[in-house]
Scaffold this motif. Sequence first.
Motif, short mmCIF file in Angstrom:
data_model
loop_
_atom_site.label_atom_id
_atom_site.label_comp_id
_atom_site.label_asym_id
_atom_site.label_seq_id
_atom_site.Cartn_x
_atom_site.Cartn_y
_atom_site.Cartn_z
N ASP A 145 0.86 -1.19 -0.01
CA ASP A 145 0.02 -0.05 -0.05
C ASP A 145 0.93 1.22 0.07
OD1 ASP A 145 -2.31 -1.58 0.28
OD2 ASP A 145 -2.12 -1.53 2.29
N THR A 146 2.05 1.25 -0.16
CA THR A 146 2.90 2.38 -0.22
C THR A 146 3.37 2.94 -1.32
OG1 THR A 146 5.05 1.06 0.02
CG2 THR A 146 3.88 1.42 2.05
N LYS A 147 2.80 2.33 -2.56
CA LYS A 147 3.19 2.81 -3.72
C LYS A 147 2.39 4.02 -4.30
CE LYS A 147 4.89 -1.54 -5.48
NZ LYS A 147 4.82 -2.59 -6.48
N GLY A 148 1.49 4.53 -3.36
CA GLY A 148 0.97 5.81 -3.87
C GLY A 148 -0.53 5.46 -4.61
N ARG A 149 -1.15 6.65 -4.61
CA ARG A 149 -2.31 6.74 -5.65
C ARG A 149 -2.25 6.47 -6.86
NH1 ARG A 149 -6.77 11.77 -4.53
NH2 ARG A 149 -8.52 10.82 -5.89
N ALA A 150 -1.44 7.01 -7.34
CA ALA A 150 -1.14 6.90 -8.96
C ALA A 150 -1.28 5.22 -9.36
CB ALA A 150 0.16 7.58 -9.52
N TYR A 151 -0.58 4.65 -8.43
CA TYR A 151 -0.25 3.18 -8.71
C TYR A 151 -1.56 2.47 -8.67
CZ TYR A 151 1.09 -1.73 -8.34
OH TYR A 151 1.46 -3.05 -8.41
N GLU A 152 -2.45 2.89 -7.52
CA GLU A 152 -3.73 2.24 -7.31
C GLU A 152 -4.53 2.56 -8.35
OE1 GLU A 152 -7.17 2.51 -3.86
OE2 GLU A 152 -5.37 3.44 -3.69
N GLU A 153 -4.83 3.63 -8.82
CA GLU A 153 -5.47 4.24 -10.01
C GLU A 153 -5.23 3.41 -11.30
OE1 GLU A 153 -5.14 8.39 -10.49
OE2 GLU A 153 -6.45 8.71 -8.84
N LYS A 154 -3.82 3.10 -11.56
CA LYS A 154 -3.41 2.43 -12.71
C LYS A 154 -4.05 0.86 -12.59
CE LYS A 154 0.58 0.21 -14.72
NZ LYS A 154 2.04 0.10 -14.59
N MET A 155 -3.83 0.33 -11.30
CA MET A 155 -4.62 -1.00 -11.32
C MET A 155 -5.88 -1.01 -11.41
SD MET A 155 -1.90 -3.01 -10.46
CE MET A 155 -2.60 -4.48 -9.83
N ASN A 156 -6.50 -0.11 -10.91
CA ASN A 156 -8.07 -0.14 -11.01
C ASN A 156 -8.60 -0.01 -12.63
OD1 ASN A 156 -8.65 -0.31 -8.35
ND2 ASN A 156 -8.46 1.87 -7.87
N SER A 157 -7.73 0.79 -13.25
CA SER A 157 -7.95 1.05 -14.90
C SER A 157 -7.66 -0.27 -15.46
CB SER A 157 -7.12 2.13 -15.26
OG SER A 157 -7.24 2.35 -16.64
N GLU A 158 -6.70 -0.89 -15.16
CA GLU A 158 -6.23 -2.18 -15.87
C GLU A 158 -7.38 -3.27 -15.44
OE1 GLU A 158 -2.39 -3.35 -14.97
OE2 GLU A 158 -1.47 -1.59 -16.10
N TYR A 159 -7.82 -3.53 -14.20
CA TYR A 159 -8.77 -4.36 -13.72
C TYR A 159 -10.16 -4.05 -14.56
CZ TYR A 159 -11.41 -7.62 -11.00
OH TYR A 159 -12.23 -8.65 -10.51
N GLU A 160 -10.43 -2.80 -14.65
CA GLU A 160 -11.53 -2.50 -15.51
C GLU A 160 -11.58 -3.05 -16.89
OE1 GLU A 160 -15.54 -0.93 -16.43
OE2 GLU A 160 -14.47 -1.34 -14.64
N GLY A 161 -10.35 -2.62 -17.21
CA GLY A 161 -10.24 -3.30 -18.68
C GLY A 161 -10.45 -4.72 -18.89
N PHE A 162 -9.94 -5.28 -17.82
CA PHE A 162 -10.04 -7.14 -17.75
C PHE A 162 -11.50 -7.27 -17.71
CE2 PHE A 162 -10.31 -10.73 -14.99
CZ PHE A 162 -9.94 -11.51 -15.86
N LEU A 163 -12.33 -6.34 -17.00
CA LEU A 163 -13.65 -6.83 -16.96
C LEU A 163 -14.42 -6.48 -18.26
CD1 LEU A 163 -14.45 -5.38 -13.27
CD2 LEU A 163 -13.86 -7.75 -14.01
N ARG A 164 -13.97 -5.54 -18.83
CA ARG A 164 -14.67 -5.22 -20.23
C ARG A 164 -14.38 -6.39 -21.30
NH1 ARG A 164 -13.36 1.22 -20.77
NH2 ARG A 164 -14.57 1.97 -19.33
N ASP A 165 -12.96 -7.06 -21.06
CA ASP A 165 -12.62 -8.04 -21.98
C ASP A 165 -13.55 -8.98 -21.85
OD1 ASP A 165 -10.78 -6.46 -23.29
OD2 ASP A 165 -8.93 -7.22 -22.00
N LEU A 166 -13.84 -9.27 -20.64
CA LEU A 166 -14.32 -10.49 -20.33
C LEU A 166 -15.98 -10.35 -20.88
CD1 LEU A 166 -13.85 -11.39 -16.47
CD2 LEU A 166 -12.98 -12.69 -18.91
N GLU A 167 -16.60 -9.27 -20.80
CA GLU A 167 -17.96 -8.83 -21.29
C GLU A 167 -17.96 -8.91 -22.86
OE1 GLU A 167 -19.80 -5.81 -18.17
OE2 GLU A 167 -18.86 -5.15 -19.90
N GLU A 168 -16.88 -8.65 -23.51
CA GLU A 168 -16.94 -8.55 -25.05
C GLU A 168 -16.28 -9.97 -25.43
OE1 GLU A 168 -13.90 -5.66 -26.14
OE2 GLU A 168 -15.24 -4.09 -25.00
#
Length: 520
Positions: free
Chosen positions: A441-464
């Motif tokens: 949890d020490t990597k900062g907010r930017a890293y967390e937002e990047k992870m959330n964005s990549e996970y959202e992309g993975f969920l979209r891939d599952l839908e498509e």
Amino acid sequence: MVANMFVVPQTIVAMAANMFVVPQTRGTVLCCKCGIPMAPNPANMCVTCLRLEVDITEGLRKHVIIMYCPECESYLQPPRTWIKAQLESKELLTFCVKRLENDLKKVRLVNAEFIWTEPHSKRIKVKLKVQKEVLNGAILEQSYVVEYVQQDHMCESCTRFQANPDQWVAAVQLRQRVAHRRTFFYLEQLILKHDAAVHAIKIKQMDQGIDFFFGNRSHAVKFVEFLGKVAPTKSRHDKQLVSHDPKNNNYNYKYTFSVEISPICREDLICLPPKVAASLGNLGPLVICTKVTNNIALLDPFTLRQCFLDTDQYWRHSFKSLLGSRQLVEYDVFDVEVVSPEYNVGGSKYVLADIEVARITDYGKLFYIRTHLGHILKPGDRALGYDLYGANSNDMELDKYKGLVLPEAILIKKSYEEKRQKKRGKPRSWKLKSLDMEVDDTKGRAYEEKMNSEYEGFLRDLEENPELRFNLSLYRNRDYQPSEMASVSEGDDMPSVPLEELLADLELSEQEDGEDSMRE
């Protein structure tokens, strides 16, 4: 005449000689104990009296103590083997019967079944039906109940973990040298579906990978074998001496397995090396990766030829992608002209078409290209593709092809980003489980937002992609409440997960909150 055809020959002879025929009846004798008529047997006793006289279960154990590890839910099979089994399962019944192996040498086992007991009673009852030869060769069958008493006793692995949770024996370091974590999101769901990491003591998220820690070397070896079946991997292992007892000649090692996943991912654009292209029948050289399992599926978007690379073939040449999914550019489609019929390639449908597109950020330049997505694209749609017109590529494999004319763009898939903007912030009707993983949890907010964005992309891939979610377990989101307005406003071509593909999330306790281990 018909009745006479079935008369016994001796009876016919007797009738011809006018002899008196005595009807044959089944003989009975009196029981030597109670005197009731019965069919004769070697003991000359009825079944009731025989059971009173002889007990074939005498000397057989009726109470057995078994060792049970409450942490990993396994049972001790002497001398040192621990067997994992669920209540009233076939494995547990086999384990219980084997504990009576010496007793069953005296009798013949006919049947065995469980008798229901309370799960918290720490009692397991098994009803056994046995046979044995008794007086003068008579065979007696009798049933009896064996009660197994569970005594809690932690196994060696659980004892070691309770004493020091960080004390591991084997570690698997899983890595992929790419700039995203899409592969690990997919592997996480495969691991959960197959319970591949059920023996892991600790799971830790690392840069470009995940570390799995096990209390037993065999569990780590089994996990590495599982990874080799679902992804193109190569591995190496090493060991380090921890302690040595010279008197008993015992050595304690810590084992480390390094597993590397191929950097080739689905939807990557690849320039095949000349040797690989020649071995695949002069495929490409520009191809698209359409699927990654333990094989890599490659598709030529201009000829619709498909080939597969197995793990050994890939690591023999070990090439990289020309462009990855993070470099996809969005295009507007203006005109579509189909130039071929529909082809079924590897279970997917493709149609070659000449289309006119332009980048959404620059309408001043139009591109006339050929694509394999003619079956889903129509004027007015948007598509994601690789911009080879403006890309600055320094790929060594591409430089080996002299005189190769690159297309201005290669489209990969249809884009639904504009339609998803209307649904942004709304929950999905499904969700996924996640591993109990330690995250830095020490990597900062930017890293967390990047992870959330990549996970959202993975969920979209599952839908498509229905083929992508075929081997995964998706669960219903109980918090999802569909609205009538949303169902009317959504387009028919908007990708979504059908309700029949979703599993119900089973809760064993009302106090357990399943939301901590579920991600929407």
